[in-house]
Design a protein around this motif. Sequence first.
Motif, PDB file in Angstrom:
ATOM      1  N   THR A  49       0.693  -1.162  -0.024  1.00 31.93           N
ATOM      2  CA  THR A  49       0.153  -0.066   0.103  1.00 31.93           C
ATOM      3  C   THR A  49       0.758   1.262  -0.046  1.00 31.93           C
ATOM      4  O   THR A  49       0.619   2.180  -0.844  1.00 31.93           O
ATOM      5  N   ALA A  81       2.188   1.899  -3.493  1.00 32.78           N
ATOM      6  CA  ALA A  81       1.139   2.107  -4.419  1.00 32.78           C
ATOM      7  C   ALA A  81       0.801   3.649  -4.137  1.00 32.78           C
ATOM      8  O   ALA A  81       0.736   4.330  -5.038  1.00 32.78           O
ATOM      9  N   LEU A  82       0.766   4.177  -2.834  1.00 35.17           N
ATOM     10  CA  LEU A  82       0.639   5.408  -2.409  1.00 35.17           C
ATOM     11  C   LEU A  82       1.817   6.410  -3.114  1.00 35.17           C
ATOM     12  O   LEU A  82       1.484   7.727  -3.334  1.00 35.17           O
ATOM     13  N   ARG A  86       3.746   5.761  -5.509  1.00 33.81           N
ATOM     14  CA  ARG A  86       3.521   5.836  -7.121  1.00 33.81           C
ATOM     15  C   ARG A  86       2.482   6.837  -7.291  1.00 33.81           C
ATOM     16  O   ARG A  86       2.646   7.813  -8.375  1.00 33.81           O
ATOM     17  N   ALA A  87       1.279   6.590  -6.506  1.00 35.86           N
ATOM     18  CA  ALA A  87       0.127   7.748  -6.949  1.00 35.86           C
ATOM     19  C   ALA A  87       0.541   9.075  -6.568  1.00 35.86           C
ATOM     20  O   ALA A  87       0.312   9.924  -7.249  1.00 35.86           O
ATOM     21  N   ARG A 103       3.105  10.346  -9.478  1.00 35.64           N
ATOM     22  CA  ARG A 103       2.302  10.722 -10.507  1.00 35.64           C
ATOM     23  C   ARG A 103       1.324  12.066 -10.439  1.00 35.64           C
ATOM     24  O   ARG A 103       1.584  12.869 -11.358  1.00 35.64           O
ATOM     25  N   LEU A 104       0.816  12.241  -9.100  1.00 38.71           N
ATOM     26  CA  LEU A 104       0.036  13.598  -9.019  1.00 38.71           C
ATOM     27  C   LEU A 104       1.109  14.665  -8.888  1.00 38.71           C
ATOM     28  O   LEU A 104       0.678  15.677  -9.336  1.00 38.71           O
TER      29      LEU A 104
END
Length: 433
Positions: free
Chosen positions: A260, A263-264, A266-267, A270-271
Amino acid sequence: MARDLLEAGIPPAWIGGEISNLTLAASGHAYFSLKDGGAQVRCVMFRHKLSMLPFRPQEGMQVELRGQVTLYEARGEFQISVGEMRSAGLGRLYEAFERLKAKLQAEGLFDNARKRELPAHPAAIGIVTSPAAAALRDVVSTLRRRMPGIPVVLYPAQVQGESSAKQIAEAIRAAGERKEVDALIICRGGGSIEDLWSFNEEIVARAVADCPIPTISGVGHETDFTICDFVADRRAPTPTAAAELVSPNREHLALQLEQTKRALERALGRLLMDKTQQLDFLGRRLLHPGAKLRAQSERLGALSQTLRQRVQTAFEQGRWRLQLAGTRLARHQPDLAGQRQSLQQRQAALLRARDRLLERRAQRLAQLASTLTALNPEAVLARGYAIVQKQDGRAVKNPAELADHEKVTLTLAEGSAEARIERPQGAQAQLPF
């Protein structure tokens, strides 16, 4: 041939005795002798039958078994092929087990609809077992390994013996009343059916069914089944498995947390990249306030010049249209004096024509009045004439229309009179009276 005769002639039957000379072969089959005070017989129990037993046969154990009399032809030995086996005297316990099971099942205590889900992340876990039980050590060590941060509360009770069922039930009720834990494990290690019988008592089953806390039954080994297993919300094959069912795996949670986290990251990356590009794009579009004011001032000057030109053009066009309208108006302006004189002349001519018309109409009226006077029958009657009328009102113009002695009406200038005709000229036949 002899084997066929034995198997066909002697049906399977229950016999009892003591196990002796027990051999558990590598193939999984069990070979032993069953003996009593006066005789013994060789027995064999094959692996697939042996694996279904709820206990392990032991040397010297008193058992009851159901088997088929047969012959081991290779050695010419008489033996019994065992299909079922139970500890001696367990028939009564099995019957009691089946009666209670059927009773509680009829009441709905085994229904899946009343089973509750176990909490995914319990804040505390309770255990009902003996403080000296090996099952307690297994459960606690499993919980410490999987999730050491979860508090464990022990509700002690004997798990074997005369008063053990009552103590187990009281421990379960105490856990439900104190409400210290989110899940309750009821456990003990394996043993014979007599050893596990406390968990087949109705008092324990009722306590499990009434417990407000989700329950996990981890009694005995995988092949052991008790009434407690059927009533509890979940059944575990062993106490260790019960601890694994109710506790989250720390390593698994750590792995999920790490996944998790990645994933956070990476998110968020990207943001952040998207927002940076958006900021760069907006930065290129952003102007200095002074430059923006200068551009707006220049635009305002251009708009003012355009407005002045359009107003001037509109003024010139309006003045030209006004002059043109004045010229047209002057060209079409009426001669009021001449028209007034012409109107007066026409009015005088109209009055003269009216007078002449009235004079002609008066003369014509006088002529008509004179003619009417001359033709008025009253004027004739006034000169002494009379109008002779028959009885039906018709005026008589010729004496021939009258009959002798016919009654007529004479209309005079002033009134009328009745008359009778006497001998008219050319008279008709005399009328009857």
